[in-house]
Design a protein around this motif. Sequence first.
Motif, PDB file in Angstrom:
ATOM      1  N   LEU A  97       1.337 -41.313 -27.055  1.00 11.12           N
ATOM      2  CA  LEU A  97       0.469 -40.131 -26.982  1.00 11.12           C
ATOM      3  C   LEU A  97       1.021 -39.134 -25.982  1.00 11.12           C
ATOM      4  CD1 LEU A  97      -3.260 -41.258 -27.045  1.00 11.12           C
ATOM      5  CD2 LEU A  97      -1.868 -40.304 -28.849  1.00 11.12           C
TER       6      LEU A  97
ATOM      7  N   SER B 192       1.896 -39.649 -41.439  1.00  3.18           N
ATOM      8  CA  SER B 192       1.923 -39.657 -39.977  1.00  3.18           C
ATOM      9  C   SER B 192       3.151 -38.933 -39.443  1.00  3.18           C
ATOM     10  CB  SER B 192       1.837 -41.077 -39.440  1.00  3.18           C
ATOM     11  OG  SER B 192       2.964 -41.788 -39.810  1.00  3.18           O
ATOM     12  N   SER B 199       2.185 -31.807 -34.440  1.00  2.00           N
ATOM     13  CA  SER B 199       1.812 -31.721 -33.033  1.00  2.00           C
ATOM     14  C   SER B 199       2.978 -31.202 -32.198  1.00  2.00           C
ATOM     15  CB  SER B 199       1.329 -33.069 -32.504  1.00  2.00           C
ATOM     16  OG  SER B 199       2.381 -33.969 -32.439  1.00  2.00           O
ATOM     17  N   VAL B 259      -5.958 -31.222 -26.300  1.00  3.02           N
ATOM     18  CA  VAL B 259      -6.911 -31.993 -27.095  1.00  3.02           C
ATOM     19  C   VAL B 259      -6.470 -32.064 -28.551  1.00  3.02           C
ATOM     20  CG1 VAL B 259      -9.257 -32.014 -28.000  1.00  3.02           C
ATOM     21  CG2 VAL B 259      -8.881 -31.590 -25.580  1.00  3.02           C
ATOM     22  N   ILE B 260      -6.046 -30.912 -29.101  1.00  2.00           N
ATOM     23  CA  ILE B 260      -5.625 -30.906 -30.503  1.00  2.00           C
ATOM     24  C   ILE B 260      -4.433 -31.835 -30.712  1.00  2.00           C
ATOM     25  CG2 ILE B 260      -4.611 -29.481 -32.321  1.00  2.00           C
ATOM     26  CD1 ILE B 260      -6.329 -27.198 -31.404  1.00  2.00           C
ATOM     27  N   LEU B 262      -3.436 -34.345 -28.839  1.00  2.00           N
ATOM     28  CA  LEU B 262      -3.821 -35.750 -28.662  1.00  2.00           C
ATOM     29  C   LEU B 262      -4.529 -36.280 -29.911  1.00  2.00           C
ATOM     30  CD1 LEU B 262      -5.053 -36.175 -24.971  1.00  2.00           C
ATOM     31  CD2 LEU B 262      -2.936 -36.941 -26.014  1.00  2.00           C
ATOM     32  N   LEU B 263      -5.412 -35.460 -30.488  1.00  5.14           N
ATOM     33  CA  LEU B 263      -6.125 -35.903 -31.688  1.00  5.14           C
ATOM     34  C   LEU B 263      -5.154 -36.147 -32.849  1.00  5.14           C
ATOM     35  CD1 LEU B 263      -9.415 -33.791 -31.766  1.00  5.14           C
ATOM     36  CD2 LEU B 263      -9.123 -36.219 -31.299  1.00  5.14           C
ATOM     37  N   PHE B 264      -4.230 -35.183 -33.036  1.00  2.00           N
ATOM     38  CA  PHE B 264      -3.217 -35.337 -34.081  1.00  2.00           C
ATOM     39  C   PHE B 264      -2.464 -36.645 -33.907  1.00  2.00           C
ATOM     40  CE2 PHE B 264      -2.389 -30.570 -35.064  1.00  2.00           C
ATOM     41  CZ  PHE B 264      -3.441 -30.601 -35.938  1.00  2.00           C
ATOM     42  N   ASN B 265      -1.977 -36.852 -32.664  1.00  2.00           N
ATOM     43  CA  ASN B 265      -1.164 -38.029 -32.394  1.00  2.00           C
ATOM     44  C   ASN B 265      -1.944 -39.316 -32.599  1.00  2.00           C
ATOM     45  OD1 ASN B 265       1.620 -37.784 -31.560  1.00  2.00           O
ATOM     46  ND2 ASN B 265       0.832 -36.272 -30.147  1.00  2.00           N
ATOM     47  N   LEU B 266      -3.200 -39.282 -32.154  1.00  2.00           N
ATOM     48  CA  LEU B 266      -4.069 -40.449 -32.294  1.00  2.00           C
ATOM     49  C   LEU B 266      -4.197 -40.819 -33.771  1.00  2.00           C
ATOM     50  CD1 LEU B 266      -5.541 -41.885 -29.975  1.00  2.00           C
ATOM     51  CD2 LEU B 266      -7.619 -40.743 -30.703  1.00  2.00           C
ATOM     52  N   ALA B 267      -4.467 -39.788 -34.591  1.00  2.00           N
ATOM     53  CA  ALA B 267      -4.634 -40.020 -36.022  1.00  2.00           C
ATOM     54  C   ALA B 267      -3.358 -40.602 -36.617  1.00  2.00           C
ATOM     55  CB  ALA B 267      -5.003 -38.727 -36.728  1.00  2.00           C
TER      56      ALA B 267
END
Lengths: 269, 279
Positions: A97, B192, B199, B259-260, B262-267
């Motif tokens: 991350l 992915s 990102s 935030v954007i 991190l969300l992308f990466n998380l997904a």
Amino acid sequence: MQLSIALIVLVLSLIVFSIFYRGLPSLTWEMVSQTPKGGYYFGKEGGVLNAIIGSLYLAFGATILALVMGLPVAMLMNIHLRKFKKLVNGVRFLLDLLWGVPSIVYGAFGFSVMIFFGVKTSLLAGIITVSLFILPIMIRAIDEVVRNVPVGLLEASMSLGSNKSQTAFMVYVRQCSSAIVTAIMISFGRAIGDAASVLFTTGYTDSIPTSVMQPSATLPLSIFFQLSSPIQEVQNRAYASAAILTIIILIISVLSRVISNKYNKNKIS
Amino acid sequence: MFLGIILAMPVLLIVGLLFKSESVLHANSLSDLLFSTEWKPFQGKFGFYSYIYSSVLVTMLALLISVPICLFAAIYLTQYAKSVYLKVIQPVIDILAGIPSIIFGVWGILVIVPLISHYVAPFFGIETAGYSILAGAVVLSVMIIPFILNILLEIFKSISKELPQASIALGATKWQTIKYVILRKAFPGIVSSVVFGMSRAFGETIAVLMVVGNVAQIPKTIFEPGYPLPALIANNYGEMLSIPNYDSALMFASLILLVIVLLFNLAARMLISRYETKI
């Protein structure tokens, strides 16, 4: 499909070619051996030595700092925490991350921390920010190889009476030396080429810094500032500086290949 | 201890930026910040909509260009070409990945911008200086190709040999096998890899800033200039301390970015890990 491959190769050669084509004619010995003199940004004489030295300082400092922090973490994850698979995988997830976080966010964050502590832009602040930014890259690059070292090596070393840390730093480091060198090279390349994170934190100056508390010029920012000048002469120098940076990056790339091939020879598999 | 630093980093980043952007969040409502185009720092009005819009547009265009190229290249390299090709291409990809973004920016100014203003735009009957959303997207797409391609190559390599063999044994052609077996098997991985590229593109600063034109507006065509979020942050860091709440607004901008991304990466990670457990 062959077309797409050709396109990729073509684009790379086009990038290198166009940078050199515009940059090399303006690249003189003066450029790399002198700091900017008065009126340099109006086309008078001088060079970008301040930026070259500043970038090298910054990249070396940040890489060393990241290595000092990163190597123990990579070893810890794979040797000491070997039993805690879930925890280690969680850390890997977190590092991935962090890898994706844009460098400008690190820059903005570093800047707000600096304001909070009342620190001015300096080489040190830049080194810390950049080292945080390359730390995930460094750890993951080392970790990716250390995790594939056969368990037998750990067992052999432990059965000879060494403890975990000795195993990590005397046996594993030697075994993975090529990977560590590659990780250092990748991180160094990222550190020297990144502009967004140093924009806020390292500042810009025409002289070569003599202590870590002084601001410092960096090559990417130097290119950026020279390029935004309306004067043709200065713009040409920006292209020349870009050529210098490209040469440095290409040297690093070739060097890391040569070194990792060399170290691969004395490795048990 | 160093592990502690790593574990604390994301929390620190978010909390730190949130703390700094608190005052602008107090002065303006969240929906005003995100969906208003009014950008008047002197009156304390910060509407990020045009910046977010530019960011999204540039990123999407860049993906539109680079994803098909990467997909074809990965299929060709893993399914058709001899393994020698891969050995030759791999260094090229690695070098491309290592080139600093500022160099891409210089290249964009040298090659892409004139190309657009002299050839591409007149072809569509539009006059432009070349500093446009399209230029930013082209430069970005070149920058993210190595990232996407590397992940795709890994994914295609990890598909077991038996699947395509079984498909061919059943009488399917090579192309049918690729279309119905390999691509289907690799689909989560492909998604992915695209999200990773997204990102990466979303947060890219200097290279985009140099070619995108930096005009705060909602661009009507891709030949008009735009002003993405990272460029906004980078361009205004010097003056942000002189206007009240300006620094806070810029920190909020970087919080949005963080935030954007991190969300992308998380997904993307979720998709990949689910995919890994399946095999």
